[in-house]
Design a protein around this motif. Structure first.
Motif, PDB file in Angstrom:
ATOM      1  N   PRO A  31       0.828  -1.210   0.000  1.00 16.53           N
ATOM      2  CA  PRO A  31       0.000   0.000   0.000  1.00 16.53           C
ATOM      3  C   PRO A  31       0.860   1.256   0.000  1.00 16.53           C
ATOM      4  N   ASP A  32       0.345   2.308  -0.584  1.00 15.34           N
ATOM      5  CA  ASP A  32       1.092   3.566  -0.618  1.00 15.34           C
ATOM      6  C   ASP A  32       0.204   4.717  -0.172  1.00 15.34           C
ATOM      7  N   VAL A  33       0.846   5.808   0.190  1.00 12.94           N
ATOM      8  CA  VAL A  33       0.136   6.956   0.763  1.00 12.94           C
ATOM      9  C   VAL A  33      -0.731   7.657  -0.269  1.00 12.94           C
ATOM     10  N   ILE A  34      -0.299   7.711  -1.532  1.00 16.72           N
ATOM     11  CA  ILE A  34      -1.062   8.436  -2.551  1.00 16.72           C
ATOM     12  C   ILE A  34      -2.391   7.748  -2.821  1.00 16.72           C
ATOM     13  N   THR A  35      -2.340   6.447  -3.033  1.00 14.59           N
ATOM     14  CA  THR A  35      -3.577   5.714  -3.320  1.00 14.59           C
ATOM     15  C   THR A  35      -4.488   5.683  -2.103  1.00 14.59           C
ATOM     16  N   THR A  36      -3.933   5.381  -0.938  1.00 13.42           N
ATOM     17  CA  THR A  36      -4.746   5.329   0.281  1.00 13.42           C
ATOM     18  C   THR A  36      -5.400   6.674   0.545  1.00 13.42           C
ATOM     19  N   SER A  37      -4.656   7.757   0.358  1.00 13.07           N
ATOM     20  CA  SER A  37      -5.214   9.095   0.575  1.00 13.07           C
ATOM     21  C   SER A  37      -6.346   9.389  -0.393  1.00 13.07           C
ATOM     22  N   ASN A  38      -6.186   8.983  -1.653  1.00 10.88           N
ATOM     23  CA  ASN A  38      -7.245   9.250  -2.622  1.00 10.88           C
ATOM     24  C   ASN A  38      -8.484   8.405  -2.369  1.00 10.88           C
ATOM     25  N   VAL A  39      -8.312   7.206  -1.833  1.00 14.66           N
ATOM     26  CA  VAL A  39      -9.491   6.415  -1.471  1.00 14.66           C
ATOM     27  C   VAL A  39     -10.191   7.041  -0.271  1.00 14.66           C
ATOM     28  N   ILE A  40      -9.423   7.558   0.689  1.00  8.56           N
ATOM     29  CA  ILE A  40     -10.030   8.259   1.826  1.00  8.56           C
ATOM     30  C   ILE A  40     -10.851   9.442   1.334  1.00  8.56           C
ATOM     31  N   LYS A  41     -10.271  10.227   0.414  1.00  9.88           N
ATOM     32  CA  LYS A  41     -10.996  11.375  -0.134  1.00  9.88           C
ATOM     33  C   LYS A  41     -12.260  10.918  -0.860  1.00  9.88           C
ATOM     34  N   ALA A  42     -12.135   9.844  -1.629  1.00 12.61           N
ATOM     35  CA  ALA A  42     -13.302   9.321  -2.349  1.00 12.61           C
ATOM     36  C   ALA A  42     -14.376   8.845  -1.379  1.00 12.61           C
TER      37      ALA A  42
END
Length: 399
Positions: free
Chosen positions: A141-152
């Protein structure tokens, strides 16, 4: 035809093309999603890097010949979800609401919670070899993808009213703080890009994490969220150069990497998201940082016609991700100066006219005398859908 009509026509054409593809597509870095290429590379990191770079920059799409498999990109689906939330809010079209739900169900299924104990996501559906020989995979897992899923998840909660999405977003935040949050040698807190990033600090990784946390702060009055966001904002403004730019990354051995592209927009966006929550002793510094960053971004990285340098000062190729990020960032900067809104429209119209195929998708890159026409799903289509939806959302808010 009005500019609003042009943008709506563009986004609807793009939406139809994406749905026709069922979200499957290629990615600039997907060379290793071919068993044939993996066999040729014989496990050599250097050959894997070479294959990835040749595959990325070739204007001829050899992927079908090399048997590079298409996939559904997790990060791309998070971007589509954010776009659909905006598009439904603007139109009340149930089709967008259904698309949003399908994206979120996909993202929920792709969570690596069973491995890491908290919801988190990997950005690659294939193995990817970085230039420093580190590797990313569907299980890292990476911070960019995880952050964008949180935003979504937060954005979709406003539409779908599903509590499981907020629970998932909070769990994603716990992953960020428990697994990726660290303190630098000079006493600032930052987020690692992923769990394998030891010895390297990527500046925009903390920016994306900050943006995600700010989305949660709109829903929760939480001391821990406030403290984490404060620390990440301090890290970002402290690491800004005097000309308003940010480096891409720095290493424990003192080496730095300069890469002036769409990542500058990421960082400006995160500070804009944080501004309403900034502490009194921070607010003036945050505003100053945003203004300095916006000045560099517009005056150095962009041309007056709405095109962006590939990596300043290198002009070509004109890259669809750079164009999309420009639309997003300058739309969000509109409250500072309405000319930013006009400039975001200029970027959008140039990109639609010069980089969108009649079928609906956007080209990857445009050189001086030729184009790379490959329609990468996440890199081009997802970012452009979010960009155009963001422009329309901001224009509606300004009415």
């Amino acid at each position: 035809m009005t500019s609003q009509k042009i943008i709506w026509d563009s986004i609807e054409s793009l939406h139809k093309w994406v749905k026709d593809q069922a979200y499957y597509g290629w990615d600039p870095y997907d060379a290793l999603n071919s068993k044939f290429i993996l066999k040729l590379c014989m496990g050599s990191p250097s050959l894997e890097i070479l294959a990835t770079q040749i595959n990325k920059y070739s204007i001829v799409n050899f992927r079908p010949l090399l048997r590079v498999e298409k996939g559904i990109d997790v990060k791309g689906m998070a971007l589509f979800a954010q776009a659909y939330s905006k598009m439904y809010t603007l139109t009340a079209d149930e089709n967008y609401k259904n698309d949003l739900l399908n994206c979120m169900l996909f993202l929920k299924e792709k969570s690596l919670v069973s491995i890491y104990g908290h919801d988190c996501w990997a950005g690659h559906y294939y193995n990817f070899r970085n230039s420093d020989k580190s590797i990313l995979s569907p299980n890292i897992p990476d911070v960019i993808t995880t952050s964008n899923v949180i935003k979504a998840a937060v954005e979709s909660y406003k539409v779908l009213k599903r509590n499981d999405l907020i629970k998932m977003a909070r769990s994603g935040y716990e992953f960020l703080t428990n697994s990726l949050l660290h303190e630098s040698k000079d006493g600032y807190f930052y987020l690692d890009y992923d769990s394998s990033s030891d010895g390297k600090i990527v500046i925009n990784a903390s920016a994306e994490g900050l943006s995600a946390i700010c989305k949660l702060m709109h829903l929760f009055d939480d001391k821990n969220l406030k403290e984490t966001s404060y620390n990440l904002a301090e890290f970002l403004i402290t690491n800004q150069n005097t000309d308003g730019s940010w480096i891409y990354s720095k290493y424990n051995n003192g080496k730095i990497r300069i890469q002036l592209d769409f990542h500058q927009g990421f960082i400006i966006n995160s500070l804009l998201e944080y501004l309403p929550f900034a502490a009194l002793n921070q607010k003036d510094r945050i505003i100053s940082s945003i203004k300095n960053g916006a000045k560099f971004y517009k005056e150095k990285q962009f041309f007056e016609d709405g095109t962006c340098h590939f990596r300043y000062p290198q002009k070509y190729p004109i890259d669809i991700h750079n164009q999309a990020q420009g639309i997003i960032t300058f739309s969000k900067l509109a409250p500072f100066n309405n000319e930013f809104s006009n400039f975001s429209l200029k970027i959008a119209l140039w990109t639609i006219l010069n980089m969108q195929n009649r079928a609906g998708y956007f080209y990857y890159q445009k050189y001086r005398i030729f184009r790379n026409n490959i329609p990468h799903i996440r890199w081009g289509q997802a970012w452009m859908m979010l960009a155009l939806a963001t422009y329309l959302e901001v224009k509606e808010e300004q009415k």
